[in-house]
Scaffold this motif. Structure first.
Motif, short mmCIF file in Angstrom:
data_model
loop_
_atom_site.label_atom_id
_atom_site.label_comp_id
_atom_site.label_asym_id
_atom_site.label_seq_id
_atom_site.Cartn_x
_atom_site.Cartn_y
_atom_site.Cartn_z
N ASP A 76 0.83 -1.21 0.00
CA ASP A 76 0.00 0.00 0.00
C ASP A 76 0.86 1.26 0.00
O ASP A 76 0.64 2.19 -0.78
CB ASP A 76 -0.91 0.04 1.24
CG ASP A 76 -1.96 -1.07 1.26
OD1 ASP A 76 -2.25 -1.63 0.19
OD2 ASP A 76 -2.47 -1.37 2.36
N PHE A 104 -9.24 -3.89 6.47
CA PHE A 104 -10.20 -3.95 7.57
C PHE A 104 -11.61 -4.36 7.17
O PHE A 104 -12.54 -4.23 7.96
CB PHE A 104 -10.23 -2.61 8.32
CG PHE A 104 -8.88 -2.22 8.87
CD1 PHE A 104 -8.17 -3.09 9.69
CD2 PHE A 104 -8.32 -0.99 8.58
CE1 PHE A 104 -6.92 -2.75 10.19
CE2 PHE A 104 -7.07 -0.63 9.08
CZ PHE A 104 -6.37 -1.51 9.89
N TYR A 157 -10.86 0.44 13.54
CA TYR A 157 -11.85 -0.41 12.85
C TYR A 157 -12.20 -1.57 13.76
O TYR A 157 -11.38 -1.99 14.60
CB TYR A 157 -11.24 -0.98 11.56
CG TYR A 157 -11.20 0.01 10.42
CD1 TYR A 157 -12.20 0.03 9.46
CD2 TYR A 157 -10.18 0.93 10.32
CE1 TYR A 157 -12.17 0.93 8.41
CE2 TYR A 157 -10.14 1.85 9.27
CZ TYR A 157 -11.15 1.83 8.32
OH TYR A 157 -11.12 2.73 7.29
N TYR A 190 -6.89 8.88 10.05
CA TYR A 190 -6.18 8.05 11.03
C TYR A 190 -4.83 7.61 10.48
O TYR A 190 -4.59 7.66 9.27
CB TYR A 190 -7.02 6.83 11.43
CG TYR A 190 -7.37 5.93 10.28
CD1 TYR A 190 -6.47 4.99 9.79
CD2 TYR A 190 -8.61 6.02 9.65
CE1 TYR A 190 -6.78 4.18 8.73
CE2 TYR A 190 -8.93 5.21 8.57
CZ TYR A 190 -8.01 4.30 8.12
OH TYR A 190 -8.31 3.50 7.05
N ARG A 211 -4.17 8.63 6.73
CA ARG A 211 -5.17 8.57 5.67
C ARG A 211 -6.23 9.63 5.95
O ARG A 211 -6.59 9.85 7.11
CB ARG A 211 -5.87 7.19 5.65
CG ARG A 211 -4.95 6.02 5.37
CD ARG A 211 -5.69 4.97 4.56
NE ARG A 211 -6.06 5.54 3.28
CZ ARG A 211 -7.04 5.11 2.51
NH1 ARG A 211 -7.80 4.11 2.92
NH2 ARG A 211 -7.32 5.68 1.35
N HIS A 214 -12.52 8.89 5.61
CA HIS A 214 -13.19 8.20 4.50
C HIS A 214 -14.10 7.09 5.03
O HIS A 214 -13.96 6.63 6.16
CB HIS A 214 -12.18 7.58 3.53
CG HIS A 214 -11.32 6.54 4.18
ND1 HIS A 214 -10.17 6.85 4.86
CD2 HIS A 214 -11.45 5.19 4.29
CE1 HIS A 214 -9.63 5.74 5.35
NE2 HIS A 214 -10.40 4.72 5.02
N HIS A 216 -15.63 3.25 3.58
CA HIS A 216 -15.44 2.23 2.54
C HIS A 216 -16.79 1.70 2.04
O HIS A 216 -17.70 1.49 2.85
CB HIS A 216 -14.70 1.02 3.12
CG HIS A 216 -13.30 1.31 3.56
ND1 HIS A 216 -12.20 0.91 2.86
CD2 HIS A 216 -12.82 1.95 4.66
CE1 HIS A 216 -11.11 1.27 3.50
NE2 HIS A 216 -11.46 1.91 4.60
#
Ligand code: BEZ
Ligand code: FE
Length: 286
Positions: A76, A104, A157, A190, A211, A214, A216
């Motif tokens: 990533d 996650f 998460y 986060y 990040r 957001h 998902h």
């Protein structure tokens, strides 16, 4: 007998790996050998550097388990995961673009009604995400399942916590006219896990390890290309420095502030809340 030299070793190794029984594996392994050797030549890799890399790979494997995927995290932050997404999802410009899945996602989230609260008992600013699911011609897609998950305001998460019940995730279904309504809380940006080999490397750079805020979404609707994506909050911190390169302009949405009063699910909010409007556009399967 062919003796090994600095000049011929790449050809020898590539030829040997070209004997893989599966032609695709042969193609991949030969290209890998060529690029690895070119890399070592380009940077004139020293033996201590090679050993440091081997130790780093070992630690990356040792810290990984079913919940922690340090190799995927490495992919990533190197931009590889997002590149693979882009190569494999060259969608029509009118379709909602894909982005990284992230580590996650949990299978089997509970089915939730239109406007049901997936943040039940988790504190935060109420947020409604609502709009339609449609195809490239604007036709409503009813019965589309939207699998939604996000972090809490601490950046955690469910997969990172020890909890028994589904937390900040759920599956919503679009109505026959394509409309959907998710009720949740506003996410915050986060940090990726920094206590492992990936964090150790990042700490030696000026790279931001955050990040942007957001949510998902995964939409796997029969007849359409599966879509794995996020919605990002417009104006969020780290939008232009997402550590995993997941942001796309088309996925940035305004979270409009609303005063207490009627909400899109037909209810009423006693407190100020946020509204994010977004239409998911699916591409029919080729
Ligand atoms: C995420 O969005 O949850 C995520 C994606 C890649 C790495 C870490 C987290
Ligand atoms: Fe995420």
């Amino acid at each position: 007998m062919q003796l090994v030299t600095e000049e011929n070793i790449t050809g020898l190794a590539a030829a040997r790996w070209g004997t893989a029984h599966d032609p695709r594996l042969a193609e991949i392994m030969q290209a890998l050998v060529r690029h690895l050797h070119d890399f070592a030549r380009e940077v004139r890799l020293t033996e201590p550097e090679w050993m440091a890399a081997m130790r780093w790979l070992t630690r990356t494997g040792q810290i990984s388990d079913e919940k922690r995927e340090e190799f995927i995290l490495a992919s990533d932050v190197l931009g590889l995961s997002m590149l693979v997404v882009q190569i494999n999802h060259r969608l029509d410009p009118g379709a909602t673009p894909a982005t990284v899945l992230g580590p996650f996602h949990i299978e089997g989230s509970p089915a939730l009604e239109f406007g049901a609260d997936m943040a039940d008992r988790v504190s935060g600013t109420p947020l409604y995400v609502t709009g339609t699911v449609r195809d490239l011609d604007g036709k409503a897609v009813g019965g589309a399942v939207l699998d939604v998950w996000q972090a809490d305001t601490e950046g955690a998460y469910e997969a990172q916590l020890d909890v028994d019940e589904a937390r900040l995730r759920g599956k919503y279904t679009s109505k026959p006219d394509g409309t959907y309504c998710v009720r949740t809380i506003a996410p915050l940006g986060y940090s990726i896990p920094m206590d492992g080999p990936v964090g150790e490397l990042i700490s030696q750079t000026d790279i931001s390890h955050y990040r942007p805020a957001h949510i998902h979404f995964l939409l796997d609707v029969p007849g359409y290309e599966p879509l794995i994506t996020h919605l990002f909050q417009q104006g969020a911190e780290y939008l232009d420095s997402d550590v995993v390169f997941g942001t796309k302009a088309e996925l940035v949405v305004e979270f409009e502030r609303r005063e207490p009063g009627p909400t899109p699910d037909g209810g009423t909010s006693e407190v100020p809340w946020l509204l994010a409007g977004y239409d998911f556009v699916l591409q029919p399967k080729a």
